[in-house]
Design an enzyme around this catalytic site. Sequence first.
Site, PDB file in Angstrom:
ATOM      1  N   CYS A  24      30.129  31.608  43.003  1.00 20.86           N
ATOM      2  CA  CYS A  24      31.443  31.457  42.353  1.00 20.86           C
ATOM      3  C   CYS A  24      32.203  32.792  42.343  1.00 20.86           C
ATOM      4  O   CYS A  24      31.829  33.726  41.631  1.00 20.86           O
ATOM      5  CB  CYS A  24      31.226  30.948  40.926  1.00 20.86           C
ATOM      6  SG  CYS A  24      32.682  30.980  39.880  1.00 20.86           S
ATOM      7  N   CYS A  27      33.672  33.862  38.963  1.00 19.31           N
ATOM      8  CA  CYS A  27      32.604  34.325  38.067  1.00 19.31           C
ATOM      9  C   CYS A  27      32.348  35.816  38.273  1.00 19.31           C
ATOM     10  O   CYS A  27      32.106  36.548  37.309  1.00 19.31           O
ATOM     11  CB  CYS A  27      31.318  33.545  38.320  1.00 19.31           C
ATOM     12  SG  CYS A  27      31.457  31.773  38.005  1.00 19.31           S
TER      13      CYS A  27
END
Length: 100
Positions: A24, A27
Amino acid sequence: MRRAWQLALNRMTVTLKDFYADWCGPCKTQDPILEELEEDWEGRFEVEKVNVDEQQDLANEYQVRSLPTLIIENDDGIVERFVGVTQREDIEDALESAGA
């Protein structure tokens, strides 16, 4: 001294759950913000990193559908939920509301 001890006893346990995945991109953008907060707030809250690929049951329990998701909890339950990259000031406001 006694007042400080009493305040410490009354402090809520505050946890920031960081739901993420290694793949991600957002993230990875969120990580430095959380690391700075954790360092600056010196133990006033706990960070629990939750890799959704490895802990799917926990992600389902918290109904995580998008990443990153940050959930701030205290002894009374969930105080705030953030989805997507979240600014430091917003996280700090939620941590204060939670009693950190």
